[in-house]
Structures are given as structure tokens and as C-alpha cells.
Design an enzyme around this catalytic site. Sequence first.
Site, PDB file in Angstrom:
ATOM      1  N   ASP A  33     -71.081  -2.531  58.665  1.00  0.00           N
ATOM      2  CA  ASP A  33     -70.709  -2.401  60.069  1.00  0.00           C
ATOM      3  C   ASP A  33     -71.921  -2.769  60.930  1.00  0.00           C
ATOM      4  O   ASP A  33     -72.961  -2.093  60.860  1.00  0.00           O
ATOM      5  CB  ASP A  33     -70.270  -0.961  60.340  1.00  0.00           C
ATOM      6  N   ASP A  34     -71.802  -3.841  61.698  1.00  0.00           N
ATOM      7  CA  ASP A  34     -72.866  -4.279  62.618  1.00  0.00           C
ATOM      8  C   ASP A  34     -74.123  -4.763  61.892  1.00  0.00           C
ATOM      9  O   ASP A  34     -75.224  -4.695  62.438  1.00  0.00           O
ATOM     10  CB  ASP A  34     -73.274  -3.154  63.583  1.00  0.00           C
ATOM     11  N   CYS A  73     -65.469  -4.582  66.246  1.00  0.00           N
ATOM     12  CA  CYS A  73     -64.951  -3.941  65.033  1.00  0.00           C
ATOM     13  C   CYS A  73     -63.438  -4.013  64.894  1.00  0.00           C
ATOM     14  O   CYS A  73     -62.919  -4.528  63.892  1.00  0.00           O
ATOM     15  CB  CYS A  73     -65.374  -2.474  65.001  1.00  0.00           C
ATOM     16  N   HIS A 134     -60.758   2.398  61.697  1.00  0.00           N
ATOM     17  CA  HIS A 134     -60.867   1.898  63.083  1.00  0.00           C
ATOM     18  C   HIS A 134     -59.680   1.038  63.521  1.00  0.00           C
ATOM     19  O   HIS A 134     -59.835   0.138  64.354  1.00  0.00           O
ATOM     20  CB  HIS A 134     -62.182   1.129  63.278  1.00  0.00           C
ATOM     21  N   ASP A 340     -68.527  -6.764  59.550  1.00  0.00           N
ATOM     22  CA  ASP A 340     -67.390  -7.004  60.450  1.00  0.00           C
ATOM     23  C   ASP A 340     -67.756  -7.885  61.628  1.00  0.00           C
ATOM     24  O   ASP A 340     -66.908  -8.579  62.189  1.00  0.00           O
ATOM     25  CB  ASP A 340     -66.758  -5.690  60.927  1.00  0.00           C
ATOM     26  N   GLN A 341     -69.014  -7.885  62.020  1.00  0.00           N
ATOM     27  CA  GLN A 341     -69.531  -8.821  63.035  1.00  0.00           C
ATOM     28  C   GLN A 341     -71.045  -8.786  62.959  1.00  0.00           C
ATOM     29  O   GLN A 341     -71.610  -8.118  62.102  1.00  0.00           O
ATOM     30  CB  GLN A 341     -69.062  -8.445  64.457  1.00  0.00           C
TER      31      GLN A 341
END
Length: 584
Positions: A33-34, A73, A134, A340-341
Site C-alpha cells: 500500500d503506497d 487505493c 477498502h 496499489d499505486q
Amino acid sequence: MGPLLLLIICQCAINSIKTHSASNPNIILLMADDLGIGDLGCYGNKTLRTPNIDRLAEEGVTLTQHIAAAPLCTPSRAAFLTGRYPIRSGMAAFSRVGVFLFSASSGGLPSEEITFSKLLKQKGYATALIGKWHLGMNCESSNDFCHHPLSHGFDYFYGLTVTNFRDCKPGQGSVFLKGVQKALIIPIQIAGITLVSLAIARYIGLLNVPFQAFCYCLLIITISLVVLILFFYHFRHLNCFLMRNHQIIQQPLSYENLTQRLTKEAMQFIGRNTDAPFLLVLSYLHVHTALYASENFRGKSKHGLYGDAVEEMDWSVGQVLDVLVKHNLSDKTLVYFTSDQGAHVEEISSAGEVHGGYNGIYKGGKSTNWEGGIRVPGLLHWPGVIQAGAYIDEPTSNMDIFPTVVKLAEAQLPSDRIIDGHDLLPLLQGKVTRSKHEFLFHYCNAYLNAVRWHPGNSESVWKVFFFTPNFSPEDSNGCYDSHVCFCHGGFITQHDPPLLFDLSRDPEEKVPLTPETESRFYEILRVVHQAVDNHTRSLQAVPNQLSWDNLLWKPWLQLCCSSLFQSCYCDYDSGGSPLEVHSG
């Protein structure tokens, strides 16, 4: 003839083994995540220690132009699970807020959407999601679980239905406080001035306002403010909780040995399914803020708490790979690692410590469609089936995982909808050298922000921007004043003609091309506009899952494992004995 016949028989046997191993494999999908693409050793980082993730690259394929379908997300994860642009499922916002913020929101991944977990479950796979979801939970009641992972093809869920917030960890500040203060200050001032004016007008006889009506207005405003203050005061208890399937097992969430608990759940799931195919999605909370790391990793990296978190996640990946070896499953399992990004470059702690990652040479970060926001790690590992130590620089997408795993499971791709992803296996095995993605469309929430074009007869990768975010401060690499960049209004600059880059020559997106520096400037724009028209015609109107109505907190949807009078407190997750950890 004897030796020749023996050779033919052996070759047939080898082909048979390869064919057998390439069908119905186990699937492990690891999502950070991130995480920035520049945070990993296999993508050039020299100071963070990520030997286990690097092992995936050394023994598998590294995608160097792997693109998240969205720079936030919620929409990125929706695209990942469905193989479709989030605009198609209503998981892209027209408002400023592009992700779910509350567990008691009514929006989420629609039940009509087909996830790869649904299709693999139908083919007999055991399926589990461990970690972050999420993508919503309930629709109309607190126990309908219409958007819950178990309603989207997963047999087992252990994790968070929303996300990891700063507000979830005491002492880490709030992602809401500044925004709430900005949003409420004008309404409160207006309400206060109105009430004072009414009181003065009534007192001097200019206006005959019934005293009862005046008191009612004051009471309503006071109650509203008290409810709002209480909600954000109790945010951690209401929104930060751990679930096993449909049951809350820890409220509020404890960060103590959290990565160890997630890892243990993943390893136990693998251990329960050694004799049948399984799908495991291990969706890490690392490295979204609030940052955390267990005692064995805290203070051990060269990059503060962020680096500690990255190295702890790498340890977890190693544990998963080791359990595959233990059960003799490595050759039967496709492992995929991504984020995710891109990294959230604006993340700075209240003490001034950098809590965001590193996107390498790429511009921007999370919430933008500059390369730093959408170019993410893409590692695939499957010994004996895909290439080892290979690099693929063709445009690929996290939407490609859907058709790839569906075909590997010998399931049928849906024929009643557009699937935007493409099967990666021919690329991974070296059977083809070109990606099927001639065009990729980059959305900022529900707004088409940019288009990527990789012509079939060229090495160029053209990228056209219709608008770009206004960085603040102007000479920075992000939107530090607002914490994230936004997608419309005064937060962006429209470009006419659009900005044009050739990523094959300028991956850092430093110098936009012009008609003077690129002779095909207007021809490229014409082709891209035609592609946009074709893409737009393929879209159908769907309910907006991220409308304000679907985003707002609804008390009747709120889950509480005890009662509000007990501050929704419970802890049924002992976590068992912690795994043996070696940080380096």
C-alpha cells in the site's frame, strides 16, 4: 531408433509436466500500500534491504512499466479485482474524495461486478483475502455485508474493511482534522453570525422571531457539533477494527505484531490447502500511514520508520516464499508482487520525518497520473514456467492480473462485459514481445486525465495530458498544502493543446514536446483523441459508488463489537505466539 524413441518419450513427458504445472496453479497475489517503485532493491534502491522481494525478481520477471489503473487505493483495487477501469463499476468519484473513509459508508464494489476470486472459487479454488480491503462493507443494514470480501468470492477474510489511517494509531495525528476544520469554519461562522444577528434583531424589535424557534436552531446546531466532535473523537474505535470473516475480533485495531499476525494467517491458509489449488491475496497495510513496525525491525533501517516498515514487509514476503518451499509448492505457485499505486510523497510526520516513499526518477506520486503515481512494482515468480531474471519494458496494467489468473484456473472470462486487462502469460513466457495494450487510459477519479499510446510499429510510448495537478508549493513534487492532489476546479490546470511526452525518451516527464520539437505532434493528438472517443463510447452509465451519499457515515451501518457505551471495545485476537523474526 532406441535412443531416438527414448528422447521423444522423455520430451513428451517434460512437455506433459509443463502443461500440467501451467494449469490450475496456486495463486499468491501480494499487494503493498503506497509503496514507491524506487523503494525496492530490484528497482534500483541501494539502501533499503529487500532481499526476499528481490528474490522474486531474480527468479522471475520484472515489469518495468507496470501501471496501476488509478493513483488511489479504492479505484485501483477495484480495477485489480475486476480487470476493468474503475469508471465502469462506479468506483471512481466525481467529488473531491476518491476513496472510502468510513466503515459505515454504503458504497462499495457492486455485487454485479465479477472478481477473479468469484471465478476461481467456482473452479474449486480455496480463496482468502488477508489484510486491507477498502472496497466497502454494507449497503442498507449493519449485517447485509453486500460489499464484504466474502460476498466477492473469498472463502476467508482476516483484515481491515477500510484502510490504515493516521487516526487509527494514537499520537500519529489525523488525516481529517485539517480538512474538517477547513470545511466547518465557514458554516460555523455563518451559523454563529446568523444566530447573533437574529438575537440582536429580536432584542431591538426589528424582527419578531419566536424565542422557541431561536432555541430550536441553537439546539440543532449544538447537537450537530457535539455529534461531529464525538464521532472524530471516537474515530479510532468506530473505523479501525480487525475482522475475521463477518466478525469483529479486535476493536480498535492494535498494531502490536500486526504484520506477524497477517503473515501467520497467510502461512496457515497455505498450510491448510496444500492438496488443492488456492488463491491467496495478501494485502499489506505497509506502508500506508500510520506507519508501524514491530520491535525486531524498529530503528533497524537507514530510512526511519518508513524504511523499517518496508523491511518488515520484505521479511513477511520471505516467510510466504519459505512456506511454499516447505510444502513443495514453489513450482506449482504463481506469485505476484505489486503496490496499489505510487508512494505518497506528501506524507510528513508532525515531527518532520518523511513518512512517504521514493518513486525513483519518476515525477509526482499517489493521487496523480504522473509516472510516480501510477508506475508501480510488478514482479511475477513461477519457477519452470515463466522466465527467470527477465525484464519486460512493455506497458502492462494491474488489470492484467484478472485475465491472467482466470485463464490459468481454466475459468471462462465474462462475455457480457468489457475486460480491459490482457493475459500476461505470453509475455512472461517470452512467446510474444509486445504488450496488447496499445492504449491505456489514466483517470483522476472519474475524470480522464491522460492517455498512454504505444504504437505497434514504434518503440515510443506517447503520453498525453489533458490537465495536470497544481503542485503546492509550485516548485515542489506534490500537493503538500492539501496533503494530496485533487482532480478538478482550481486544483488543476487544463491544457489546450494537451501536453505531450515520449516516455521512451523522457520517462521523468520533464520536457513537454511541441509542434516544433515533434513533427508528428498533431497526428499523435489526433490518434489519441480518436482512441478517447472509442473508449468513451464503450462506457455505460452505472450508479456512483463514491457519491457523497455513499461516502458519508451512516450510524445504522456502524458495526460495534460491544456497545457504544463501552466505546466499541473488544479483543478476541490473541494473535498466538509471534513468529520467529530476524530483521537482517
